[in-house]
Design a protein around this motif. Structure first.
Motif, short mmCIF file in Angstrom:
data_model
loop_
_atom_site.label_atom_id
_atom_site.label_comp_id
_atom_site.label_asym_id
_atom_site.label_seq_id
_atom_site.Cartn_x
_atom_site.Cartn_y
_atom_site.Cartn_z
N GLY A 41 -12.04 -16.23 0.35
CA GLY A 41 -13.31 -17.01 0.21
C GLY A 41 -14.24 -17.15 1.64
N LEU A 42 -13.34 -16.79 2.62
CA LEU A 42 -13.99 -17.30 3.89
C LEU A 42 -14.73 -16.26 4.33
CD1 LEU A 42 -11.32 -19.61 5.36
CD2 LEU A 42 -13.36 -20.32 4.76
N PRO A 43 -15.79 -16.16 5.23
CA PRO A 43 -16.47 -14.97 5.92
C PRO A 43 -15.37 -15.03 7.15
CG PRO A 43 -17.66 -17.03 6.21
CD PRO A 43 -16.58 -17.39 5.26
N VAL A 44 -14.97 -13.85 7.36
CA VAL A 44 -13.92 -13.65 8.64
C VAL A 44 -14.57 -12.59 9.43
CG1 VAL A 44 -11.57 -12.81 9.14
CG2 VAL A 44 -11.90 -14.37 7.20
N GLU A 45 -14.53 -12.91 10.69
CA GLU A 45 -15.21 -11.70 11.67
C GLU A 45 -13.75 -11.28 12.32
OE1 GLU A 45 -17.91 -13.35 14.39
OE2 GLU A 45 -18.91 -14.37 12.74
N ASN A 46 -14.03 -10.13 12.65
CA ASN A 46 -12.92 -9.46 13.43
C ASN A 46 -13.43 -9.62 14.94
OD1 ASN A 46 -10.97 -8.09 14.47
ND2 ASN A 46 -11.54 -5.93 13.67
N ASN A 47 -12.55 -10.37 15.72
CA ASN A 47 -12.78 -10.64 16.97
C ASN A 47 -11.85 -9.96 17.70
OD1 ASN A 47 -14.74 -12.54 16.49
ND2 ASN A 47 -13.20 -14.31 16.04
N ALA A 48 -11.28 -9.05 17.55
CA ALA A 48 -10.44 -8.02 18.13
C ALA A 48 -11.20 -7.19 18.92
CB ALA A 48 -9.58 -7.18 17.43
N LYS A 49 -10.85 -7.01 20.33
CA LYS A 49 -11.70 -6.37 21.42
C LYS A 49 -11.33 -5.03 21.12
CE LYS A 49 -11.92 -9.86 24.74
NZ LYS A 49 -11.46 -10.69 25.74
N PHE A 50 -12.35 -3.99 21.32
CA PHE A 50 -12.18 -2.65 20.99
C PHE A 50 -11.33 -2.16 22.01
CE2 PHE A 50 -14.31 1.32 21.71
CZ PHE A 50 -13.78 2.17 20.75
N VAL A 51 -10.29 -1.33 21.78
CA VAL A 51 -9.77 -0.82 22.89
C VAL A 51 -9.71 0.75 22.84
CG1 VAL A 51 -7.48 -0.57 24.00
CG2 VAL A 51 -8.02 -2.68 22.69
N PRO A 52 -10.59 1.52 23.57
CA PRO A 52 -10.86 2.87 23.43
C PRO A 52 -9.59 3.52 23.20
CG PRO A 52 -12.25 2.13 25.12
CD PRO A 52 -11.31 0.88 24.83
N THR A 53 -8.68 3.36 24.01
CA THR A 53 -7.48 4.15 24.09
C THR A 53 -6.88 4.19 22.62
OG1 THR A 53 -6.83 3.39 26.10
CG2 THR A 53 -4.94 4.25 24.94
N LEU A 54 -7.04 2.99 21.78
CA LEU A 54 -6.10 2.98 20.41
C LEU A 54 -7.27 3.50 19.25
CD1 LEU A 54 -4.41 -0.19 21.02
CD2 LEU A 54 -3.52 2.15 21.21
N ALA A 55 -8.31 3.91 19.77
CA ALA A 55 -9.58 4.47 18.80
C ALA A 55 -9.10 5.98 18.26
CB ALA A 55 -10.87 4.37 19.05
N THR A 56 -9.49 6.09 17.15
CA THR A 56 -9.14 7.32 16.51
C THR A 56 -10.13 7.94 16.77
OG1 THR A 56 -7.71 6.51 14.59
CG2 THR A 56 -8.54 8.76 14.53
N PRO A 57 -10.26 9.22 17.29
CA PRO A 57 -11.49 9.94 17.74
C PRO A 57 -12.29 10.17 16.16
CG PRO A 57 -9.64 11.11 18.80
CD PRO A 57 -9.03 10.02 17.85
N LEU A 58 -13.53 10.54 16.54
CA LEU A 58 -14.43 10.75 15.40
C LEU A 58 -14.11 12.11 14.64
CD1 LEU A 58 -17.90 9.81 16.63
CD2 LEU A 58 -16.62 8.54 15.34
N HIS A 79 0.15 8.32 12.53
CA HIS A 79 -0.45 9.47 12.79
C HIS A 79 0.68 10.37 13.21
CE1 HIS A 79 -4.43 7.07 13.78
NE2 HIS A 79 -4.32 7.23 12.73
N LEU A 80 1.55 10.03 13.90
CA LEU A 80 2.76 10.66 14.49
C LEU A 80 3.59 11.33 13.17
CD1 LEU A 80 4.69 11.77 16.83
CD2 LEU A 80 5.87 9.75 16.75
N MET A 81 3.56 10.64 12.22
CA MET A 81 4.57 11.11 10.93
C MET A 81 3.55 12.23 10.49
SD MET A 81 5.85 7.44 9.88
CE MET A 81 5.85 7.87 8.23
N ALA A 82 2.52 12.04 10.32
CA ALA A 82 1.50 13.01 9.71
C ALA A 82 1.72 14.20 10.52
CB ALA A 82 0.20 12.51 9.67
N GLU A 178 2.75 7.50 25.39
CA GLU A 178 2.44 8.04 26.45
C GLU A 178 1.28 8.94 26.56
OE1 GLU A 178 5.12 12.12 26.07
OE2 GLU A 178 6.25 10.61 26.89
N LYS A 179 0.48 8.55 27.47
CA LYS A 179 -0.72 9.30 27.69
C LYS A 179 -1.89 8.98 26.57
CE LYS A 179 0.69 13.00 30.73
NZ LYS A 179 0.91 14.61 30.94
N GLY A 180 -1.82 7.78 26.00
CA GLY A 180 -2.56 7.31 25.03
C GLY A 180 -2.25 7.70 23.74
N ASN A 181 -1.16 8.36 23.34
CA ASN A 181 -0.44 8.64 22.04
C ASN A 181 0.90 8.38 21.70
OD1 ASN A 181 -3.03 10.33 20.81
ND2 ASN A 181 -2.60 11.35 22.73
#
Length: 191
Positions: A41-58, A79-82, A178-181
């Motif tokens: 019922g509350l508006p919730v904003e995602n205030n987590a900082k964007f971390v490019p290392t953890l972003a899935t590539p387009l 992802h590793l399991m996949a 390691e190395k971002g993965n």
């Protein structure tokens, strides 16, 4: 005329007072806060900082650059399991050794003077154990009740609780970031 102007100004001020207000949520707590698709019922904003290392590539977690070049991205244990499942299903031994196995694991194979390809052959031999484990934890560290347990620097374990072991031979997976993965350290046996 003055009366009309005063009515217009009064109406405008009334609209501004009733129509323009700012609501700010200082904090929100709850079991489902922050989960994708969760409603509240509350508006919730995602205030987590964007971390490019953890972003899935387009391009996704598996980028096929050309016919002979594949780059795997494993930003989560899921992802590793996949990647492990895909490597088993498509007999991708070289890709498994080069991009799925962790450096620590490869170093252990080298120290013992064993070809790391034998690690992939063992995974193929025990693929039923792999698939049964992954069926028990289909979302990796996001499976309800599971979490990333730190084992050391950049090394984590995702394991089932003993109550869920049943007759599974492998009950978890160790991964190194390691190395971002995430890369495969190895599987966790019953203890």
């Amino acid at each position: 005329m003055l009366r009309v102007c005063l009515m217009i100004v009064s109406a405008t001020l009334a609209l501004i007072a009733f129509g323009c207000y700012e609501e700010r949520v200082v904090g929100a707590r709850g079991l489902l806060v922050g989960l994708p698709g969760a409603e509240t019922g509350l508006p919730v904003e995602n205030n987590a900082k964007f971390v490019p290392t953890l972003a899935t590539p387009l391009g996704g977690i598996r980028e096929e650059i050309d016919e002979d070049t594949v780059v795997l991205h494993a930003k989560t244990v899921q992802h590793l399991m996949a990647h492990i499942v895909h490597a088993i299903e498509h007999d991708e031994q070289d890709l498994f050794v080069e991009q799925i196995m962790s450096r620590v694991t490869l170093d252990e194979f080298e120290t013992r003077r064993v070809d790391p390809a034998l690690g992939f052959q063992e995974i193929l031999r025990r693929q039923r154990d792999v698939f049964r484990l992954f069926s028990a934890m289909p979302f990796g560290e996001s499976t309800p009740g599971l979490y990333l347990e730190p084992l050391g620097p950049n090394t984590f374990r995702v394991a089932l609780p003993k109550s869920a072991w049943g007759d599974l031979r492998w009950v978890g997976i160790d991964a190194v970031f390691e190395k971002g993965n995430f890369r495969l350290r190895w599987f966790v046996g019953r203890s």
